[in-house]
Design an enzyme around this catalytic site. Structure first.
Site, PDB file in Angstrom:
ATOM      1  N   ARG A   1       0.822  -1.212   0.000  1.00 47.00           N
ATOM      2  CA  ARG A   1       0.000   0.000   0.000  1.00 47.00           C
ATOM      3  C   ARG A   1       0.859   1.266   0.000  1.00 47.00           C
ATOM      4  NH1 ARG A   1      -4.611  -2.181   4.132  1.00 47.00           N
ATOM      5  NH2 ARG A   1      -5.977  -3.010   2.509  1.00 47.00           N
TER       6      ARG A   1
ATOM      7  N   LYS B   1     -19.688 -16.499   2.205  1.00 46.22           N
ATOM      8  CA  LYS B   1     -21.120 -16.332   2.463  1.00 46.22           C
ATOM      9  C   LYS B   1     -21.891 -15.623   1.352  1.00 46.22           C
ATOM     10  CE  LYS B   1     -20.901 -16.297   7.443  1.00 46.22           C
ATOM     11  NZ  LYS B   1     -20.815 -15.448   8.619  1.00 46.22           N
TER      12      LYS B   1
ATOM     13  N   GLY C   1      -9.795  -8.472  -0.948  1.00 44.72           N
ATOM     14  CA  GLY C   1      -8.631  -8.979  -0.225  1.00 44.72           C
ATOM     15  C   GLY C   1      -8.180 -10.382  -0.577  1.00 44.72           C
TER      16      GLY C   1
ATOM     17  N   GLY D   1     -13.746  -3.530   0.133  1.00 40.92           N
ATOM     18  CA  GLY D   1     -15.115  -3.025   0.208  1.00 40.92           C
ATOM     19  C   GLY D   1     -15.393  -1.941  -0.823  1.00 40.92           C
TER      20      GLY D   1
HETATM   21  P1  AMP Z   1     -14.944 -13.758   1.811  1.00 37.48           P
HETATM   22  O1  AMP Z   1     -14.253 -13.090   2.964  1.00 37.48           O
HETATM   23  O2  AMP Z   1     -16.419 -13.847   1.954  1.00 37.48           O
HETATM   24  O3  AMP Z   1     -14.471 -13.268   0.475  1.00 37.48           O
HETATM   25  O4  AMP Z   1     -14.502 -15.261   1.909  1.00 37.48           O
HETATM   26  C1  AMP Z   1     -13.160 -15.660   1.827  1.00 37.48           C
HETATM   27  C2  AMP Z   1     -13.007 -16.825   2.724  1.00 37.48           C
HETATM   28  O5  AMP Z   1     -13.866 -17.860   2.314  1.00 37.48           O
HETATM   29  C3  AMP Z   1     -11.609 -17.389   2.719  1.00 37.48           C
HETATM   30  O6  AMP Z   1     -11.044 -17.188   3.979  1.00 37.48           O
HETATM   31  C4  AMP Z   1     -11.842 -18.868   2.456  1.00 37.48           C
HETATM   32  O7  AMP Z   1     -11.095 -19.690   3.323  1.00 37.48           O
HETATM   33  C5  AMP Z   1     -13.316 -19.052   2.737  1.00 37.48           C
HETATM   34  N1  AMP Z   1     -13.858 -20.191   2.021  1.00 37.48           N
HETATM   35  C6  AMP Z   1     -13.817 -20.422   0.695  1.00 37.48           C
HETATM   36  N2  AMP Z   1     -14.362 -21.613   0.399  1.00 37.48           N
HETATM   37  C7  AMP Z   1     -14.736 -22.168   1.562  1.00 37.48           C
HETATM   38  C8  AMP Z   1     -15.330 -23.418   1.908  1.00 37.48           C
HETATM   39  N3  AMP Z   1     -15.640 -24.312   0.976  1.00 37.48           N
HETATM   40  N4  AMP Z   1     -15.563 -23.653   3.219  1.00 37.48           N
HETATM   41  C9  AMP Z   1     -15.255 -22.743   4.152  1.00 37.48           C
HETATM   42  N5  AMP Z   1     -14.692 -21.552   3.885  1.00 37.48           N
HETATM   43  C10 AMP Z   1     -14.433 -21.269   2.610  1.00 37.48           C
END
Ligand code: AMP
Length: 420
Positions: free
Chosen positions: A35, A221, A377, A400
């Site tokens: 950064r 999620k 990220g 974000g």
């Molecule tokens: P996000 O912060 O919503 O972009 O999600 C990223 C996170 O999702 C990362 O830390 C991944 O480890 C997690 N992730 C991706 N696939 C899976 C999965 N199949 N089960 C659990 N966590 C996951």
């Protein structure tokens, strides 16, 4: 609109909002200075024109003055990278800051202490009792908004012009990221080089789309990606929904997902999204197979399974080979690509294969002339981990901020400079 290239900073003082929110280890060593490096072209341009810079940034999420979040820890490194002995003001709006800013000579730089040591930067009240009444909360908010004006004016008073190079905070209407711009006329406020590149990359994805356009949305999620998925359904030809979100869709469709991550309250939403995609003629691509593990661990026992036949006691932690091939085929045929979020738990070495395959397919498509934007990220961490960053068109520094821009929201930091 003013641009940094056209502006001559000779004998001018510029307030430059940067994002020096870098990770530090327990001894205050910077573990990743990306950064800081990203803001160097802007800072160097101003100094080499014969201007001086007052650098403002936040670091972490302090709730007041906190030594741990002091920008003094990064001062030497900033000086080294910038090639100038950067001065430091231990309070961003104190007398010292004002005197040091006023005394700056052409070619000199001053780093202000963490702007978020003051609640006025974010404009959110602090220290409210947990049982504060709604009335008390309202009063506290009013008070901080009121004192925010003085804070912002003080920051603006140091400089002749304002440069915003902090895309990572452009989605926040904070004092130094947006409100300060009101104190400068249209010819004396502008984006820095980094911000310009970010804005251009987002605009290309939003308005200047070569087709087919494929978005790959991963992550854990559905609930955190819902707005962006809905917005993308109006724009893309292919939408690959992957990562932990997969299993909410699989379960909604009646599949067996074992212990895989799932948002049970979003099953209807998943079905709605599938229907919307169908109605809009978007090819929504889901995994068909998965790499399963008998526990959430890098050392777990693993196997491959159909995505809708995951045995009890097992969970899907990455996509399987059939899915990799399906994704790669879609990606390689694309002319515009957006990637946000891994296909699996890429933090565990044994579950990186799918994310790497997606990254490699994007690099190949880019070689064939596609425009590819990677942001948020975790996908940035992926391309860096797999050393693929040079093979994609643009890696955004915004998490974000990038997602909100792609959702179609107007970012306050952008609007404050160009008016829309
Ligand atoms: P996000 O912060 O919503 O972009 O999600 C990223 C996170 O999702 C990362 O830390 C991944 O480890 C997690 N992730 C991706 N696939 C899976 C999965 N199949 N089960 C659990 N966590 C996951």
């Amino acid at each position: 609109m003013q641009t940094i290239d056209k502006f001559n900073f000779a004998n001018k003082k510029a307030f430059v909002r940067v994002d020096f929110n870098v990770p530090l280890d327990e001894n205050f060593n910077i573990t990743d200075d990306t950064r800081i490096r990203a803001a160097l072209p802007t800072l160097k341009k101003i100094l080499s024109d014969g201007g001086s810079v007052i650098i403002g940034s936040h670091l972490g999420r302090p709730k007041g003055v906190t030594d741990k979040f002091s920008l003094k820890h990064i001062l030497n490194h900033v000086s080294k990278l910038l090639g100038v002995d950067v001065q430091f003001a231990g309070d961003c709006i104190g007398e010292e800051a004002g005197l040091k800013a006023a005394a700056l000579k052409p070619g000199e730089a001053l780093l202000l202490e963490n702007l978020r040591f003051y609640a006025e930067e974010e404009g959110k009240p602090r220290g409210l009792a947990e049982d504060a009444s709604d009335e008390e909360k309202k009063e506290a908010k009013k008070a901080v908004k009121e004192s925010q004006k003085g804070f912002t004016k003080k920051l603006a008073s140091y400089a002749d012009c304002y440069v915003n190079d902090a895309f990572g905070t452009a989605h926040r209407a904070h004092a130094s990221t947006a409100l300060i711009a009101a104190y400068f006329d249209i010819n004396h406020k502008m984006f820095g080089y980094l911000m310009e590149k970010e804005v251009k990359a987002v605009e290309k994805i939003l308005n200047d789309i070569a087709r087919p356009f494929t978005a790959i949305m991963g992550g854990s999620k559905v609930s955190s990606k819902i707005e962006i998925i809905e917005n993308l359904l109006n724009k893309v030809d292919n939408l690959i929904v992957t990562g932990g979100m997969t299993y909410t869709f699989t379960k909604a469709l009646g599949g067996k997902i074992g212990n895989s991550i799932c948002e049970d309250d979003k099953l209807d939403l998943a079905l709605e999204l599938l229907q919307k995609a169908k109605d809009k003629g978007v090819n929504l691509v889901l995994a068909v197979d998965t790499k399963i593990a008998d526990s959430f661990s890098n050392d777990a026992k693993t196997a491959f399974a159909e995505v809708n036949e995951i045995p009890d006691g097992w969970e899907g932690l990455d996509i399987g080979p059939k899915t990799e091939a399906i994704y790669a085929e879609v990606i390689k045929k694309s002319k515009t690509i957006l990637w946000n979020g891994p296909t699996g738990v890429f933090e565990f070495e044994n579950f990186t294969h799918g994310s790497r395959a997606v990254g490699e397919a994007i690099v190949e498509a880019t070689k064939e002339g596609a425009f590819s934007l990677v942001g948020g990220g975790d996908s940035v961490a992926c391309v860096n981990k797999f050393r693929l960053a040079d093979g994609v068109s643009y890696v955004s520094t915004g998490g974000g901020a990038l997602l909100e821009a792609i959702e179609g929201k107007v970012l306050p930091g952008i609007e404050a400079i160009r008016g829309f």
